[in-house]
Write an enzyme that holds these catalytic residues in place. Structure first.
Site, mmCIF file in Angstrom:
data_model
loop_
_atom_site.group_PDB
_atom_site.id
_atom_site.type_symbol
_atom_site.label_atom_id
_atom_site.label_comp_id
_atom_site.label_asym_id
_atom_site.label_seq_id
_atom_site.Cartn_x
_atom_site.Cartn_y
_atom_site.Cartn_z
ATOM 1 N N GLY B 165 -30.332 48.168 15.922
ATOM 2 C CA GLY B 165 -30.982 47.220 16.562
ATOM 3 C C GLY B 165 -32.337 46.026 16.470
ATOM 4 N N GLY B 166 -31.957 44.737 15.685
ATOM 5 C CA GLY B 166 -32.361 43.534 15.089
ATOM 6 C C GLY B 166 -32.771 44.025 14.613
ATOM 7 N N LYS B 237 -23.502 40.124 30.283
ATOM 8 C CA LYS B 237 -22.861 39.145 31.689
ATOM 9 C C LYS B 237 -23.369 38.461 32.348
ATOM 10 C CE LYS B 237 -19.478 40.286 28.126
ATOM 11 N NZ LYS B 237 -18.152 41.324 28.093
ATOM 12 N N GLU B 275 -13.060 41.577 21.691
ATOM 13 C CA GLU B 275 -14.456 40.059 21.479
ATOM 14 C C GLU B 275 -14.598 40.096 20.054
ATOM 15 O OE1 GLU B 275 -17.438 42.555 25.472
ATOM 16 O OE2 GLU B 275 -18.308 42.839 23.502
ATOM 17 N N ASN B 291 -13.138 46.676 23.400
ATOM 18 C CA ASN B 291 -13.399 47.760 24.313
ATOM 19 C C ASN B 291 -12.059 47.933 25.199
ATOM 20 O OD1 ASN B 291 -16.430 47.017 24.440
ATOM 21 N ND2 ASN B 291 -16.050 44.965 25.416
ATOM 22 N N ARG B 293 -10.873 49.587 27.963
ATOM 23 C CA ARG B 293 -11.194 49.963 28.690
ATOM 24 C C ARG B 293 -11.091 48.565 29.911
ATOM 25 N NH1 ARG B 293 -16.026 47.440 29.597
ATOM 26 N NH2 ARG B 293 -17.138 47.703 28.281
#
Lengths: 80, 459
Positions: B165-166, B237, B275, B291, B293
């Site tokens: 998480g960064g 996004k 991506e 992804n 889907r």
């Protein structure tokens, strides 16, 4: 002693716990101080705490963990 | 097996989108609904409706048993998962197929492999798809870090092996900075995670998010060109374009070809997206994840190629071969999608569910509005805030921006505060017009350009 019914300020999903594997914020019979978190309401994936505005004792919850609530729906009864 | 009846295991605008595609294929549709969604647009449009559980998504749209029971009871022979919810849940896909129904998506094993970052990265590398250069495991001490960093290229990101998480991330611009930061980062990781292990990865300061749309029939795969989705807020996004204006023809060709290689190497079936992170300064692109889907922003790819992605994914998952060869896919013009969310952009993007008292939908040449709204609809507070996607197409990007501003001016959703005002401001912004942005640009722009609260009509 006067009993007050606290209503949901916004519509959403009501949570009595900070996370599924953690204990409830407050149980029936618990004393609360003003500013205590009693639950969370999730609106479109954003979480808003339900904070006690005054001190007292929680007499009853009207909603269960993860119940859908509408704005104005009774959440819990507080004995001041 | 050709699909004759489709169970739509999703809600909102994507359920509407799936029903439209199915209907054009002559397929009967059954819409899954939670108790809070009985009045949603897709439920009104579907041939039949099955209630699968209470409002809370975990007890309805995310409950595999409930969704399967609904699908079985409906007599459908296929399940479309949409996006989000169970769409990338390999166990769900497996159980749908075990129940003798078609899952409109890839094989469960593909979902599982791509859902694991390390596996996906290894499979990408094996297919010759560039991944972010990194240390391939822990680096031991400053000497090794210096050697690895020289191979990766500066600036490098120092990450804690046990972090996430960064947390615990540092950036070193040079070998001397690396020497200072490695011991610090290791000590901090040890204190925070009980493990001082570190690894290195190339740092791209102003990365752009580009992604390639692919379609596969289990044997053959094609790309449907790329999208750029660099305008993001909190990694969500906000605004997407096709094609990516930052790419030249050669970079586009290389990027899209790499996506097809990975898709074919896994025998991909259905619609999917790879991506990438794109470094506009060096012209390099690196695979991030896949992804498995249909995505929210798929309409812009449809607008620039004329291919109905949802219809085609239903066809190929029903067993038909891909209807297109790669040379049939032609890129034409430029499309922009903006997400119209029930959020107040002038007030920290607070969610704003409510009742649509009146609705004016933009129209005209090159304008498409994929939405779940209708006048009188009460937007429930239990799900995400996406209300609709305003999509515009024109021959050029500059034309599309003007058309977007015009269409936004026609959109009116009375009763609900939406993000339309944000998009109106972005459509008029010189940096946006110049295509001069990256994935962290919008957050800085929002800090520098706070939106005025909307003026009440009778204020």
């Amino acid at each position: 002693m006067p009993t007050k019914t606290v209503q949901a300020p916004i519509p959403g999903t009501f949570y009595r716990k900070p996370a599924p594997d953690q204990p409830v914020f407050k149980s029936e019979g618990d004393a609360v101080a003003a500013g205590d978190t009693v639950g969370l309401i999730e609106v479109m994936k954003s979480f808003t705490p339900v904070v006690a505005e005054e001190a007292g004792r929680i007499v009853a919850f009207h909603v269960e963990n993860e119940d859908a609530v509408m704005a104005g729906q009774p959440l819990y009864d507080l004995e001041a | 097996m050709a699909i004759s009846s489709l169970f739509v295991a999703n809600r909102g605008e994507i359920a509407v989108r799936v029903i439209r595609a199915a209907r054009e294929l002559g397929i009967r549709t059954v819409q899954a609904v939670s108790a809070a969604d009985r009045d949603m647009l897709a439920a009104r449009m579907a041939d039949a409706v099955v209630e699968i559980g209470p409002a809370h998504a975990r007890k309805s749209y995310l409950d595999i048993d409930a969704v399967l029971a609904g699908a079985r009871a409906s007599g459908a022979d296929a399940v479309h998962p949409g996006y989000g919810f169970l769409s990338e849940n390999a166990d769900f896909a497996e159980r749908v197929e075990a129940a003798g129904l078609v899952f409109v998506g890839p094989k469960a094993e593909t979902i599982r492999a791509m859902g694991d970052k390390a596996t996906a990265r290894a499979m990408a590398a094996a297919a010759g798809v560039p991944t972010v250069p990194g240390s391939e495991g822990r680096v031991d001490g400053v000497e090794e870090a210096r050697r690895v960093a020289r191979e990766i290229g500066y600036p490098v990101m120092i990450k804690a092996s046990a972090g996430g998480g960064g947390r615990g991330i540092r950036v070193a611009e040079s070998p001397s900075e690396l020497e200072t930061l490695i011991p610090q980062a290791s000590a901090e990781a040890l204190a925070a995670f009980g493990d001082g292990g570190l690894y290195l990865e190339r740092f791209v300061a102003e990365a752009r998010h580009v992604e390639v749309q692919i379609l596969g029939d289990g044997e053959r795969a094609i790309h449907v060109y790329e999208r750029e989705c660099s305008l993001q807020r909190r990694r969500q996004k906000v605004w997407e374009e096709a094609p990516a204006a930052c790419l030249g023809p050669e970079a586009r060709e290389a990027l899209c070809a790499s996506a097809v290689r990975l898709a074919e190497s896994v025998g991909y079936r259905g619609a999917g997206t790879l991506e990438y992170l794109y470094d506009a300064r060096t012209g390099e692109f690196f695979f991030i994840e896949m992804n498995t889907r249909i995505q929210v922003e798929h309409p812009i790819s449809e607008m620039v190629t004329g291919i109905d992605l949802v219809r085609e994914m239903i066809r190929v998952c029903g067993g038909a071969p891909l209807a297109y060869r790669q040379e049939d896919v032609r890129l034409s013009g430029h499309a922009i999608e903006v997400r119209i969310n029930a959020e107040d952009p002038a007030n920290a993007f607070m969610p704003a569910p409510g009742v649509v008292s009146a609705l004016a939908v933009p129209g005209g040449m090159g304008v498409r509005f994929d939405t779940m709204l209708y006048p009188g609809y009460a937007v429930p507070p239990f799900y995400d805030s996406l209300l609709g996607k305003l999509v515009v197409w024109d021959e050029t990007r500059a034309g599309a921006l003007k058309r977007l501003a015009r269409a936004l001016g026609e959109l009116r959703v009375d009763g609900i505060t939406t993000t339309a005002a944000l998009h109106q401001a972005l459509a008029a912004d010189p940096s946006v017009a110049a295509g001069d942005f990256h994935t962290r640009w919008l957050e800085g722009w929002l800090d520098a350009n706070p939106l005025a609260p909307p003026t009440p009509r009778n204020g």
